[in-house]
Scaffold this active site. Structure first.
Site, PDB file in Angstrom:
ATOM      1  N   LYS A 195       0.829  -1.192   0.000  1.00 41.12           N
ATOM      2  CA  LYS A 195       0.000   0.000   0.000  1.00 41.12           C
ATOM      3  C   LYS A 195       0.876   1.259   0.000  1.00 41.12           C
ATOM      4  CE  LYS A 195      -3.596  -2.710   0.120  1.00 41.12           C
ATOM      5  NZ  LYS A 195      -3.374  -4.069   0.452  1.00 41.12           N
TER       6      LYS A 195
HETATM    7  C1  LIG Z   1      -4.579  -5.093   0.986  1.00 36.99           C
HETATM    8  C2  LIG Z   1      -6.028  -5.229   1.019  1.00 36.99           C
HETATM    9  C3  LIG Z   1      -6.703  -5.765   2.123  1.00 36.99           C
HETATM   10  C4  LIG Z   1      -5.979  -6.359   3.298  1.00 36.99           C
HETATM   11  O1  LIG Z   1      -5.208  -5.443   3.999  1.00 36.99           O
HETATM   12  P1  LIG Z   1      -4.334  -6.012   5.234  1.00 36.99           P
HETATM   13  O2  LIG Z   1      -3.811  -4.777   5.903  1.00 36.99           O
HETATM   14  O3  LIG Z   1      -3.249  -6.842   4.640  1.00 36.99           O
HETATM   15  O4  LIG Z   1      -5.234  -6.786   6.090  1.00 36.99           O
HETATM   16  C5  LIG Z   1      -8.078  -5.788   2.110  1.00 36.99           C
HETATM   17  N1  LIG Z   1      -8.773  -5.329   1.070  1.00 36.99           N
HETATM   18  C6  LIG Z   1      -8.179  -4.807  -0.019  1.00 36.99           C
HETATM   19  C7  LIG Z   1      -9.009  -4.293  -1.146  1.00 36.99           C
HETATM   20  C8  LIG Z   1      -6.785  -4.763  -0.099  1.00 36.99           C
HETATM   21  O5  LIG Z   1      -6.191  -4.294  -1.188  1.00 36.99           O
END
Ligand SMILES: *Cc1c(COP(=O)(O)O)cnc(C)c1O
Length: 388
Positions: free
Chosen positions: A181
């Site tokens: 992210k």
């Molecule tokens: C990355 C992601 C998640 C999960 O995030 P985490 O912090 O790894 O739990 C959930 N939904 C979407 C759309 C994502 O891209």
């Protein structure tokens, strides 16, 4: 050249910020967590921010705080990361998938209402890859049918809808700080909500159900007495090491968004005339945060019959790019095609044709702040060289 799909970009000062809680000895749920939460509220405009261990734990806490439970149904787009659906299963609920719009990768607004039953309690719109879902019609439906809205804003850093940051439309919004992210704390997440009572409940559930946070207790009149526990909560607390790292990156939050948008614009300009590559959606109501740069290969040719063939061509192209040192990925996966959901709900790929096509025909190109101009030029050169 070797160009990853994403590369962590941390300044020395950000890396060193992790030392502060280590030296102070306050390692979890302390002043750094509070500082990160305050900066997050200021950045997004949310009234409350609650730091947690991941976006997934934020989604879980949100639904749990809403009272969602066994037998309840929640609507989820069929094209998203699997955990948007998993949290519904964890609470004993039923996942009801909805197909997506291939242009935006987000939930197809026109299909939501047909998925609502008397057991529907929640909807989880996803702002995939940094593009907001169309929140006005979703909020209207939620009001009409009394649905709890949890925005999956895992990729939503910097994403705005009609000038407002995502995470401020639903009952809650949940962000991710996984290394893929835009900003990262290794693992980590943030829940936003404009409802103070809901915020209190989520804070409690995050911390074993405790009525008071450790920070409140330590700053209070009688820090030596333990809190009461009105709920059987969870442990989904963020550490101060993570929060220090997140908080430090927030000091250049706007810069990070601007840099990512500028990189995307360079790609947009370079690929504007390619009819075989659909670049990310842009619209007046949307400010894209570009968690990634998701495209569709051969968009004009997509049909249920052609998906397999386009998929083979896309994979061949991904292979060619990889041989040139350029990493790409399918944008994400169609959850209804993954074994758990396919088996449990007896689903076929063509039940959600756009999610299926997005799964098979999407390709994300490298985009990350800190990407060098010559790296992006090289990606552009190799994409332009490709001939069908
Ligand atoms: C990355 C992601 C998640 C999960 O995030 P985490 O912090 O790894 O739990 C959930 N939904 C979407 C759309 C994502 O891209």
């Amino acid at each position: 050249m070797n160009i990853p799909i994403a590369r962590t970009n941390l300044l020395d000062s950000e890396i060193n910020s992790v030392l502060e809680p280590l030296e102070s000895g306050w390692l979890v749920q302390g002043p750094k967590v509070k500082e990160f939460e305050d900066k997050w509220s200021a950045f997004t405009g949310a009234q409350n921010s609650i730091a947690v261990t991941s976006c997934t734990s934020g989604l879980h806490l949100s639904l749990s705080a809403s009272g969602f439970g066994p037998g309840d149904e929640a609507i989820v787009p069929a094209f998203t990361w699997i955990s948007t659906a998993n949290v519904i299963e964890h609470l004993g609920g039923r996942v009801v998938f909805c197909d997506i719009d291939l242009e935006t990768f987000n939930v197809d607004i026109g299909q939501i209402e047909s998925k609502i039953t008397e057991r529907t309690k929640a909807i989880l719109p996803v702002h995939l890859f940094g593009l907001s879902s169309d929140m006005d019609p979703i909020s209207d439906l939620a009001n009409q049918y009394n649905l709890f809205v949890v925005e999956d804003a895992a990729c939503g850093f910097g994403a705005k809808y009609k000038g407002r940051h995502v995470g401020t439309f639903g009952n809650t919004g949940c962000f991710s700080f996984h290394p893929r992210k835009a900003i990262t704390t290794g693992e980590g997440g943030m829940v936003t909500t404009n409802n103070d009572a809901l915020a209190e409940k989520i804070r409690r559930l995050r911390d074993h159900g405790a009525a008071m946070t450790d920070l409140q207790r330590h700053l209070g009149a009688r820090p030596y007495l333990l809190a009461d526990h009105p709920d059987a909560g969870y442990n989904q607390r963020m550490t101060d090491l993570q929060a220090a790292l997140g908080s430090a990156q927030m000091d250049r939050a706007n810069q990070i968004v601007i840099e990512r948008q500028a990189l995307a614009e360079r790609y947009d300009d370079a690929f504007a005339d390619l009819d075989w590559l659909q670049t990310p959606f842009g619209g007046d109501d949307y400010e894209h945060g570009y968690q990634s740069y998701p495209c569709i290969f051969m968009p004009k040719d997509i049909s249920l019959e052609s998906v397999k063939k386009i998929n083979a061509g896309r994979n061949q192209w991904m292979d060619d790019l990889q041989k040139n040192g350029i990493s790409t990925r399918p944008a994400t996966h169609a959850v209804h095609m993954l074994r758990f959901y396919k088996d449990k709900y007896n689903l076929m790929p063509e039940d959600f044709p756009n999610a299926y096509a997005a799964d098979q025909c999407s390709i994300s190109l490298p985009l990350f702040h800190g990407m060098k101009e010559e790296e992006q030029d090289f990606v552009i050169e190799k994409v332009m060289e490709f001939k069908n």
